[in-house]
Design a protein around this motif. Structure first.
Motif, PDB file in Angstrom:
ATOM      1  N   ARG A  94       0.828  -1.214   0.000  1.00 38.71           N
ATOM      2  CA  ARG A  94       0.000   0.000   0.000  1.00 38.71           C
ATOM      3  C   ARG A  94       0.865   1.270   0.000  1.00 38.71           C
ATOM      4  O   ARG A  94       0.330   2.385  -0.049  1.00 38.71           O
ATOM      5  N   VAL A  95       2.190   1.131   0.095  1.00 37.59           N
ATOM      6  CA  VAL A  95       3.086   2.297   0.059  1.00 37.59           C
ATOM      7  C   VAL A  95       3.296   2.684  -1.396  1.00 37.59           C
ATOM      8  O   VAL A  95       4.094   2.077  -2.126  1.00 37.59           O
ATOM      9  N   ASN A  96       2.556   3.686  -1.840  1.00 36.95           N
ATOM     10  CA  ASN A  96       2.669   4.163  -3.215  1.00 36.95           C
ATOM     11  C   ASN A  96       2.483   5.680  -3.210  1.00 36.95           C
ATOM     12  O   ASN A  96       2.377   6.314  -2.155  1.00 36.95           O
ATOM     13  N   ALA A  97       2.425   6.255  -4.402  1.00 32.03           N
ATOM     14  CA  ALA A  97       2.324   7.713  -4.499  1.00 32.03           C
ATOM     15  C   ALA A  97       1.032   8.236  -3.894  1.00 32.03           C
ATOM     16  O   ALA A  97       1.016   9.324  -3.290  1.00 32.03           O
ATOM     17  N   THR A  98      -0.058   7.473  -4.027  1.00 31.94           N
ATOM     18  CA  THR A  98      -1.344   7.913  -3.461  1.00 31.94           C
ATOM     19  C   THR A  98      -1.255   8.103  -1.962  1.00 31.94           C
ATOM     20  O   THR A  98      -1.849   9.026  -1.393  1.00 31.94           O
ATOM     21  N   LEU A  99      -0.507   7.246  -1.290  1.00 37.66           N
ATOM     22  CA  LEU A  99      -0.402   7.334   0.167  1.00 37.66           C
ATOM     23  C   LEU A  99       0.202   8.662   0.600  1.00 37.66           C
ATOM     24  O   LEU A  99      -0.168   9.210   1.647  1.00 37.66           O
ATOM     25  N   GLY A 148      -4.906   8.575   1.907  1.00 35.32           N
ATOM     26  CA  GLY A 148      -3.483   8.856   2.044  1.00 35.32           C
ATOM     27  C   GLY A 148      -3.191   9.477   3.392  1.00 35.32           C
ATOM     28  O   GLY A 148      -4.096   9.760   4.181  1.00 35.32           O
ATOM     29  N   VAL A 149      -1.907   9.693   3.647  1.00 36.67           N
ATOM     30  CA  VAL A 149      -1.486  10.261   4.936  1.00 36.67           C
ATOM     31  C   VAL A 149      -0.795  11.603   4.725  1.00 36.67           C
ATOM     32  O   VAL A 149       0.043  12.006   5.518  1.00 36.67           O
ATOM     33  N   ARG A 150      -1.166  12.320   3.670  1.00 36.59           N
ATOM     34  CA  ARG A 150      -0.544  13.622   3.413  1.00 36.59           C
ATOM     35  C   ARG A 150      -0.752  14.574   4.581  1.00 36.59           C
ATOM     36  O   ARG A 150       0.182  15.262   5.006  1.00 36.59           O
ATOM     37  N   ALA A 151      -1.989  14.610   5.105  1.00 40.19           N
ATOM     38  CA  ALA A 151      -2.259  15.498   6.238  1.00 40.19           C
ATOM     39  C   ALA A 151      -1.441  15.091   7.456  1.00 40.19           C
ATOM     40  O   ALA A 151      -0.956  15.953   8.209  1.00 40.19           O
ATOM     41  N   ALA A 156       0.750   0.598   6.390  1.00 36.94           N
ATOM     42  CA  ALA A 156       1.497   1.523   5.536  1.00 36.94           C
ATOM     43  C   ALA A 156       1.815   2.817   6.278  1.00 36.94           C
ATOM     44  O   ALA A 156       2.917   3.371   6.150  1.00 36.94           O
ATOM     45  N   GLY A 157       0.847   3.314   7.065  1.00 38.96           N
ATOM     46  CA  GLY A 157       1.116   4.514   7.872  1.00 38.96           C
ATOM     47  C   GLY A 157       2.210   4.278   8.897  1.00 38.96           C
ATOM     48  O   GLY A 157       3.049   5.154   9.140  1.00 38.96           O
ATOM     49  N   ILE A 158       2.223   3.087   9.503  1.00 39.53           N
ATOM     50  CA  ILE A 158       3.285   2.763  10.469  1.00 39.53           C
ATOM     51  C   ILE A 158       4.644   2.719   9.773  1.00 39.53           C
ATOM     52  O   ILE A 158       5.657   3.164  10.327  1.00 39.53           O
ATOM     53  N   ILE A 159       4.685   2.191   8.558  1.00 42.07           N
ATOM     54  CA  ILE A 159       5.960   2.151   7.821  1.00 42.07           C
ATOM     55  C   ILE A 159       6.484   3.567   7.578  1.00 42.07           C
ATOM     56  O   ILE A 159       7.678   3.846   7.774  1.00 42.07           O
ATOM     57  N   VAL A 160       5.592   4.478   7.160  1.00 35.91           N
ATOM     58  CA  VAL A 160       6.015   5.867   6.945  1.00 35.91           C
ATOM     59  C   VAL A 160       6.531   6.479   8.244  1.00 35.91           C
ATOM     60  O   VAL A 160       7.564   7.160   8.271  1.00 35.91           O
TER      61      VAL A 160
END
Length: 303
Positions: A60-65, A78-81, A276-280
């Motif tokens: 799930r780690v891609n540009a959309t995230l 996504g987690v932009r915010a 995916a958020g935890i990976i970021v």
């Protein structure tokens, strides 16, 4: 002249290890084995957690995230915010906590008289470093929102996190200042420098690697905290185009978004998106720790 064999025999007679009884050596050996087993178990559990998270979230780690805000649909969220909110928090926290923490450490270590008030302040700072983070969240909400009337905004979250890591920065900076040899201070004073000049031109530059390292590690702790900013007013999701945000805006952060994903009923949010958020978040943490290690190795001086 003593022969080499006699010297070795003399050393063996005086060596504390070899003088130990077989019972003490066996006890020490069992203790070492116990420590080794505890280390291996810890590493295995940590590796298992990391492998599980990466296997769940790597796809799930891609540009959309990174480019999209939170959505009702897992494939579009996504987690932009969260990323911009976390980075905004870290910048504000560093700007507030670093100068105050270093100034407090410099005063306590270089200028304060050693009396009962100073010792009481030192003891309380050490104790504050171990206070649970949710207590700081309640403190920030009660004082800045309840008493002073601030909105639940980015600046309130930043002040709350600054209070959380301030004792850690002070303790780390004091240890670094204490490691500077006293002869360097005496040399500066002997050349006619004032105590303030010695502190800012000799002592602090000599300790700056440890000060930077302690500050970055404290920021690394703050970046993963959820409880204090959740209590102090962070929101679960936010859509905005004014990035970076204003200090009086509502905000969110990566730990808050991960918490929100886990609570949602859809399995895609609970497993893939949250992992995916935890990976970021882990990448941000490891990046900050790597910077701390680089600064320590780059500016450490041997005296």
């Amino acid at each position: 002249m003593s022969s080499p064999a006699s010297l070795l025999q003399r050393e063996s007679d005086t060596s504390p290890d070899l003088q130990s009884s077989p019972k003490k050596r066996a006890r020490a050996r069992r203790f070492e084995v116990g420590l080794l087993i505890a280390t291996i178990v810890s590493v295995i559990v940590l590796a298992w957690l990391l492998i599980d998270i990466v296997s769940d979230g790597a796809g799930r780690v891609n540009a959309t995230l990174f480019t999209e805000y939170t959505s009702r649909f897992a494939e579009e969220t996504g987690v932009r915010a969260g990323i911009t909110g976390t980075l905004s928090l870290m910048v504000l926290v560093a700007l507030m906590a670093f100068p105050i923490g270093v100034a407090a450490a410099l005063y306590l270590e270089e200028f304060a008289e050693q009396n009962r008030w100073t010792r009481a302040a030192e003891a309380n700072i050490n104790n504050l470093a171990g206070v649970p983070s949710v207590v700081y969240g309640l403190l920030g909400f009660g004082i800045f929102v309840g008493i002073l009337g601030f909105d639940r905004s980015l600046i309130v979250g930043a002040i709350t996190l600054s209070l959380l890591i301030l004792p850690v920065i002070i303790v780390a900076a004091r240890e670094s200042l204490r490691a500077v040899p006293q002869e360097m201070r005496n040399g500066g004073l002997a050349l006619g420098a004032t105590p303030i000049q010695v502190a800012f031109t000799i002592t602090l530059p000599a300790a700056i690697s440890g000060v930077f390292t302690g500050t970055i590690l404290a920021l690394s702790r703050a970046i993963g905290e959820t409880a204090p900013i959740l209590v102090a007013g962070a929101v679960f999701s936010r859509r905005a185009d004014n990035v970076p945000w204003g200090v009086t805006d509502r905000y969110t952060a990566l730990p808050i978004q991960v918490f929100d994903f886990v609570k949602r009923p859809q399995p895609e949010f609970q497993i893939e998106v949250s992992a995916a958020g935890i990976i970021v978040l882990m990448v941000l943490l490891l990046s900050m720790n790597s910077i701390a290690i680089y600064l320590r190795n780059r500016y450490t001086k041997e005296y």
